[in-house]
Design a protein around this motif. Structure first.
Motif, PDB file in Angstrom:
ATOM      1  N   SER A   4      -2.085  12.951   2.400  1.00 17.93           N
ATOM      2  CA  SER A   4      -2.711  13.722   1.319  1.00 17.93           C
ATOM      3  C   SER A   4      -1.852  14.918   0.904  1.00 17.93           C
ATOM      4  O   SER A   4      -1.805  15.271  -0.271  1.00 17.93           O
ATOM      5  N   HIS A   5      -1.141  15.511   1.858  1.00 13.62           N
ATOM      6  CA  HIS A   5      -0.272  16.641   1.535  1.00 13.62           C
ATOM      7  C   HIS A   5       0.981  16.180   0.786  1.00 13.62           C
ATOM      8  O   HIS A   5       1.435  16.841  -0.146  1.00 13.62           O
ATOM      9  N   TYR A   7       1.119  13.465  -1.032  1.00 12.03           N
ATOM     10  CA  TYR A   7       0.587  13.079  -2.346  1.00 12.03           C
ATOM     11  C   TYR A   7       0.476  14.301  -3.246  1.00 12.03           C
ATOM     12  O   TYR A   7       0.903  14.280  -4.406  1.00 12.03           O
ATOM     13  N   PHE A  70      -6.625  11.826  -7.499  1.00  8.73           N
ATOM     14  CA  PHE A  70      -6.482  12.963  -6.584  1.00  8.73           C
ATOM     15  C   PHE A  70      -7.808  13.400  -5.987  1.00  8.73           C
ATOM     16  O   PHE A  70      -7.855  13.861  -4.840  1.00  8.73           O
ATOM     17  N   LEU A  73      -8.045  11.579  -2.846  1.00  5.26           N
ATOM     18  CA  LEU A  73      -6.917  11.658  -1.921  1.00  5.26           C
ATOM     19  C   LEU A  73      -6.489  13.092  -1.622  1.00  5.26           C
ATOM     20  O   LEU A  73      -5.405  13.307  -1.081  1.00  5.26           O
ATOM     21  N   ARG A  74      -7.301  14.041  -1.962  1.00  6.92           N
ATOM     22  CA  ARG A  74      -6.937  15.454  -1.802  1.00  6.92           C
ATOM     23  C   ARG A  74      -6.925  15.858  -0.320  1.00  6.92           C
ATOM     24  O   ARG A  74      -7.679  15.310   0.480  1.00  6.92           O
ATOM     25  N   PRO A  75      -6.086  16.841   0.012  1.00  2.96           N
ATOM     26  CA  PRO A  75      -6.173  17.412   1.359  1.00  2.96           C
ATOM     27  C   PRO A  75      -7.526  18.125   1.540  1.00  2.96           C
ATOM     28  O   PRO A  75      -8.112  18.611   0.574  1.00  2.96           O
TER      29      PRO A  75
END
Length: 150
Positions: A4-5, A7, A70, A73-75
């Motif tokens: 995620s980071h 991405y 996003f 898939l976000r952190p």
């Protein structure tokens, strides 16, 4: 650093790039259409469309779709509302491109520079540019949230 980071980092670079390209298109490329002599416009437009593929189309569409994804898939450190702003900008850019900009370019290719498709193109471009700027700003904020001091 997890997926995620990575991405977020890659998407931020792509999002800022697309925002810069969108601003250049809005401020330079499309206004210059009017400076092309009417009899030369279709040939000019054909060359323009061939040349923008690797620098605008190829990175643009995947970036818009990646912005939309996003939110999923976000952190964890990135608030949902911020991820939704990224997604909203990407979706706005994608929809404006698919529903108005591309059809306008096709008409301009066939008809030359005529008022209606040019006006539609400029409206779609304004929406796309706003979406790109929204996503880029939200991605930078997300980056600060994900990698900033805790």
């Amino acid at each position: 650093m997890d997926f995620s980071h990575v991405y977020l980092l890659v998407l931020t670079v792509a999002g800022v790039y697309m925002a810069a390209i969108a601003l250049m298109t809005t401020q330079v490329s499309y206004p210059l259409y009017a400076a092309v002599p009417r009899e030369a416009f279709i040939g000019y437009h054909e060359r323009y469309n061939r040349r923008i593929r690797p620098v605008i189309v190829t990175p643009g569409l995947p970036t818009f779709v990646a912005c939309a994804g996003f939110a999923f898939l976000r952190p964890d450190a990135v608030p949902v509302w911020l991820a939704l702003l990224v997604a909203a900008g990407g979706l706005a850019a994608l929809l404006a491109t698919a529903t108005a900009a591309i059809p306008s370019h096709l008409r301009l290719r066939r008809e030359g520079l005529t008022a209606r498709p040019y006006r539609t193109l400029r409206t779609a471009d304004a929406i796309r540019t706003t979406g790109c700027l929204l996503s880029a700003a939200a991605l930078i904020a997300a980056l600060l949230n994900a990698f900033g001091p805790r």
